[in-house]
Design a protein around this motif. Sequence first.
Motif, PDB file in Angstrom:
ATOM      1  N   LYS A   1       9.743 -14.495  12.353  1.00  0.00           N
ATOM      2  CA  LYS A   1       9.604 -14.106  13.761  1.00  0.00           C
ATOM      3  C   LYS A   1      10.668 -14.846  14.567  1.00  0.00           C
ATOM      4  O   LYS A   1      10.767 -16.070  14.497  1.00  0.00           O
ATOM      5  CB  LYS A   1       8.207 -14.459  14.264  1.00  0.00           C
ATOM      6  CG  LYS A   1       7.938 -13.966  15.669  1.00  0.00           C
ATOM      7  CD  LYS A   1       6.458 -14.016  15.966  1.00  0.00           C
ATOM      8  CE  LYS A   1       6.138 -13.664  17.397  1.00  0.00           C
ATOM      9  NZ  LYS A   1       6.537 -12.368  17.815  1.00  0.00           N
ATOM     10  N   LEU A   2      11.463 -14.079  15.285  1.00  0.00           N
ATOM     11  CA  LEU A   2      12.557 -14.653  16.071  1.00  0.00           C
ATOM     12  C   LEU A   2      12.041 -15.476  17.239  1.00  0.00           C
ATOM     13  O   LEU A   2      11.111 -15.056  17.938  1.00  0.00           O
ATOM     14  CB  LEU A   2      13.462 -13.543  16.606  1.00  0.00           C
ATOM     15  CG  LEU A   2      14.264 -12.756  15.575  1.00  0.00           C
ATOM     16  CD1 LEU A   2      14.985 -11.605  16.250  1.00  0.00           C
ATOM     17  CD2 LEU A   2      15.248 -13.648  14.864  1.00  0.00           C
TER      18      LEU A   2
ATOM     19  N   TYR B   1      18.362 -13.749  18.055  1.00  0.00           N
ATOM     20  CA  TYR B   1      18.812 -13.530  16.681  1.00  0.00           C
ATOM     21  C   TYR B   1      18.650 -14.817  15.883  1.00  0.00           C
ATOM     22  O   TYR B   1      18.392 -15.886  16.425  1.00  0.00           O
ATOM     23  CB  TYR B   1      20.280 -13.078  16.649  1.00  0.00           C
ATOM     24  CG  TYR B   1      21.246 -14.113  17.167  1.00  0.00           C
ATOM     25  CD1 TYR B   1      21.773 -15.088  16.315  1.00  0.00           C
ATOM     26  CD2 TYR B   1      21.620 -14.152  18.505  1.00  0.00           C
ATOM     27  CE1 TYR B   1      22.649 -16.055  16.782  1.00  0.00           C
ATOM     28  CE2 TYR B   1      22.497 -15.104  18.985  1.00  0.00           C
ATOM     29  CZ  TYR B   1      23.002 -16.052  18.110  1.00  0.00           C
ATOM     30  OH  TYR B   1      23.861 -17.017  18.572  1.00  0.00           O
TER      31      TYR B   1
ATOM     32  N   TYR C   1      18.954  -9.471  13.717  1.00  0.00           N
ATOM     33  CA  TYR C   1      18.113  -9.111  14.856  1.00  0.00           C
ATOM     34  C   TYR C   1      16.820  -8.482  14.358  1.00  0.00           C
ATOM     35  O   TYR C   1      16.694  -8.131  13.181  1.00  0.00           O
ATOM     36  CB  TYR C   1      18.860  -8.136  15.769  1.00  0.00           C
ATOM     37  CG  TYR C   1      20.120  -8.717  16.359  1.00  0.00           C
ATOM     38  CD1 TYR C   1      20.082  -9.467  17.526  1.00  0.00           C
ATOM     39  CD2 TYR C   1      21.356  -8.544  15.723  1.00  0.00           C
ATOM     40  CE1 TYR C   1      21.235 -10.021  18.069  1.00  0.00           C
ATOM     41  CE2 TYR C   1      22.511  -9.094  16.261  1.00  0.00           C
ATOM     42  CZ  TYR C   1      22.440  -9.824  17.424  1.00  0.00           C
ATOM     43  OH  TYR C   1      23.588 -10.375  17.953  1.00  0.00           O
ATOM     44  N   SER C   2      15.879  -8.310  15.268  1.00  0.00           N
ATOM     45  CA  SER C   2      14.609  -7.689  14.923  1.00  0.00           C
ATOM     46  C   SER C   2      14.850  -6.345  14.230  1.00  0.00           C
ATOM     47  O   SER C   2      15.657  -5.540  14.691  1.00  0.00           O
ATOM     48  CB  SER C   2      13.776  -7.484  16.187  1.00  0.00           C
ATOM     49  OG  SER C   2      12.516  -6.968  15.865  1.00  0.00           O
TER      50      SER C   2
ATOM     51  N   ILE D   1      12.941  -9.371   9.527  1.00  0.00           N
ATOM     52  CA  ILE D   1      13.127 -10.067  10.799  1.00  0.00           C
ATOM     53  C   ILE D   1      12.376  -9.279  11.876  1.00  0.00           C
ATOM     54  O   ILE D   1      12.576  -8.076  12.005  1.00  0.00           O
ATOM     55  CB  ILE D   1      14.622 -10.171  11.183  1.00  0.00           C
ATOM     56  CG1 ILE D   1      15.470 -10.710  10.027  1.00  0.00           C
ATOM     57  CG2 ILE D   1      14.796 -10.986  12.450  1.00  0.00           C
ATOM     58  CD1 ILE D   1      15.124 -12.114   9.596  1.00  0.00           C
ATOM     59  N   ILE D   2      11.500  -9.977  12.622  1.00  0.00           N
ATOM     60  CA  ILE D   2      10.761  -9.316  13.695  1.00  0.00           C
ATOM     61  C   ILE D   2      10.899 -10.091  14.994  1.00  0.00           C
ATOM     62  O   ILE D   2      11.209 -11.290  14.975  1.00  0.00           O
ATOM     63  CB  ILE D   2       9.267  -9.116  13.343  1.00  0.00           C
ATOM     64  CG1 ILE D   2       8.558 -10.460  13.145  1.00  0.00           C
ATOM     65  CG2 ILE D   2       9.108  -8.246  12.110  1.00  0.00           C
ATOM     66  CD1 ILE D   2       7.056 -10.352  13.013  1.00  0.00           C
ATOM     67  N   GLN D   3      10.632  -9.448  16.097  1.00  0.00           N
ATOM     68  CA  GLN D   3      10.728 -10.082  17.417  1.00  0.00           C
ATOM     69  C   GLN D   3       9.464 -10.844  17.727  1.00  0.00           C
ATOM     70  O   GLN D   3       8.398 -10.536  17.509  1.00  0.00           O
ATOM     71  CB  GLN D   3      11.005  -9.047  18.501  1.00  0.00           C
ATOM     72  CG  GLN D   3      11.302  -9.649  19.846  1.00  0.00           C
ATOM     73  CD  GLN D   3      12.537 -10.535  19.893  1.00  0.00           C
ATOM     74  OE1 GLN D   3      13.591 -10.136  19.418  1.00  0.00           O
ATOM     75  NE2 GLN D   3      12.415 -11.725  20.408  1.00  0.00           N
TER      76      GLN D   3
END
Length: 69
Positions: free
Chosen positions: A5-6, A10, A53-54, A67-69
Amino acid sequence: MEIIKLKDDYIKLGQALKAANLVDSGVMAKLVIQDGLVKVNGEVSLQRGKKLYSGDVVSFEHETIQIIQ
């Protein structure tokens, strides 16, 4: 599948490999990336500093990082 989780916009590829415990150090991350062993979204990436990035997916040694936000 490992999920990262970001905290910011990024994360860099080398940092993501370390965060997912797929490598022990930044030096190891650099080596596996330079050797062409890491894929981002299905394509080999040779940039240790590549920004993820997400929605991006990283593959290394039969392991996957989402990768997630």
